[in-house]
Write an enzyme that holds these catalytic residues in place. Sequence first.
Site, short mmCIF file in Angstrom:
data_model
loop_
_atom_site.label_atom_id
_atom_site.label_comp_id
_atom_site.label_asym_id
_atom_site.label_seq_id
_atom_site.Cartn_x
_atom_site.Cartn_y
_atom_site.Cartn_z
CE LYS A 86 11.68 -4.92 11.29
NZ LYS A 86 12.07 -3.79 12.36
N GLY A 100 10.70 6.09 -12.94
CA GLY A 100 10.64 7.58 -12.34
C GLY A 100 9.47 8.43 -13.07
CG HIS A 110 6.95 -0.85 -13.21
ND1 HIS A 110 8.00 -0.10 -12.78
CD2 HIS A 110 6.33 -0.05 -13.82
CE1 HIS A 110 7.80 1.32 -13.21
NE2 HIS A 110 6.77 1.40 -13.73
CD GLU A 117 9.61 -2.56 -10.55
OE1 GLU A 117 9.70 -1.32 -10.58
OE2 GLU A 117 9.88 -3.22 -11.62
CB CYS A 140 9.23 2.07 -16.12
SG CYS A 140 7.80 3.36 -16.50
CE1 TYR A 141 12.44 10.18 -17.03
CE2 TYR A 141 14.31 8.97 -16.19
CZ TYR A 141 13.57 10.30 -16.70
OH TYR A 141 14.22 11.53 -16.89
CG ASP A 157 15.44 -3.65 13.48
OD1 ASP A 157 14.95 -4.47 12.72
OD2 ASP A 157 14.63 -2.37 13.43
#
Length: 526
Positions: free
Chosen positions: A382, A60, A175, A177, A87-88, A233
């Site tokens: 997606k 964040g 991070h 990710e 992180c945060y 979709d």
Amino acid sequence: MNDRPGGPEPVFVLDFGAQYAQLIARRVRECHVYSEIVPHSVDPDTLARRNPKGIILSGGPASVYEPGAPDCDERIFRLGVPVLGICYGQQVMAQALGGDVGHTEVGEYGKTEVDVTDPGSVLLSGLPEQTTAWMSHRDAVVKPPPGFEVTAATANCPVAAMEDVDGGLFAVQFHPEVAHTPRGMDVMRNFLYRGCEALPTWTPVSIIDEAVAAIRDQVGTAGVVCALSGGVDSAVAALLVHKAVGDQLTCIFVDHGLLRSNEADQVVETFKRHFHVELIHVDARERFLSRLEGVTDPERKRKIIGELFIRVFEEVAKGLGGGRFLVQGTLYPDVIESGGERRPVGDPTVAAAATIKSHHNVGGLPEVMGFELVEPLRRLFKDEVRTIGAELGLPPEIVQRQPFPGPGLAVRIVGEVTPERLEIVRAADAIVREELARAGLEREIWQSYAALLALRSVGVQGDERTYAYPIVIRAVTSEDAMTADWARIPAEVLERMSNRITAEVRGVNRVVYDVTSKPPGTIEWE
């Protein structure tokens, strides 16, 4: 939030305002573990009722020691559920449990060398003693809480990673990710498989089985209708419902004449002839073009198309009789971006009240016709929808289809939509897609198309001066369409597009390439 038992045991991602919260959830799912995003203020008792396998605190932009900084209930750390702070999130964990967070003399941004001081730790197991990670901070943990061991450090961050194995608490300042952390997925897998003891059971087959069971439970023996657009979709949603209830489903394909080259025929071929789905093909091209005659304002165009779509769909659906449910291709990012749950996330199909995602112009149908919604995709991103589509047997040309606006080519024509201008933009768009496929670039690009401007310019073709339209080529890369960057298409590919468009599409004498990112521009021109 679904308080009822059943369904996959989630890993919850507490969102502290991070730009990467969705990415964290997607990375967890890439490890075949189910994840959901929840606000950082969530009640721990609500999480506990879902029997979570783990909790991840996102990054964040705030500083934990500033007044009003986002926080979480300290009971999160006493649920007996493994927690990972990123992180945060690491700083929130440290501060809550008695550690110290400080403002570092030198911030770290971008790729940073990390020294793994305990390669035998749970979180960093298998990583080399020196590795690279993506940092983005000026605050850092300077003293870990009691019971924590420091497992990694950098030149300017003494606690780049820490863990309390007995307490099931783990944290990193970097991070894991993002793709810029080369061993980041190893860190994620270590947390999920070793820290949480989660099993990789979130697979296409399990997703399909759960969705089919939920649809059958909701629908029973009632009739179901689906506004089929041909996009990925609505196509995947329709096939899931068809797999669940078979002939109870009727798909209605309203052909407004604003689709790309050959798309209408492809929809009919795929669903009616290949999957044997009951499909009503409504040729409403003349009705839409007549209503759009003389209209130049983009919002008026959208409104006209949306309202007429509803009228046409309503006319056909009312003639069917017995239809009580409407299939809707709502995705998980739509749920997140709407600001909260209309109903439990954990149940993907229970009927919504009155609101509906205005996807391919079906907004308003539940209120108008008394439908309840069937939303089999509302837990999926997606990329997961594409994977499910492939598992169900959808052809690649539909599974990998780029996002396409409900109003179709009408929003790629600046100004009035006429038959002549439609044919111009449709032919140019086909060339853009063909050349990207020929160059092997279509998978790298989120969205690409040709737009037609409402002006003419002077040109020379053969021995004659011309006064014809310019075509704008637009191509962007993106993760989720919230932001986008213009695609760096090789010059030789752009050259082939330009040469073909000016040679093969009558009425065009100029081609330009849009190099605007989002923001400040949007992906579509109108």
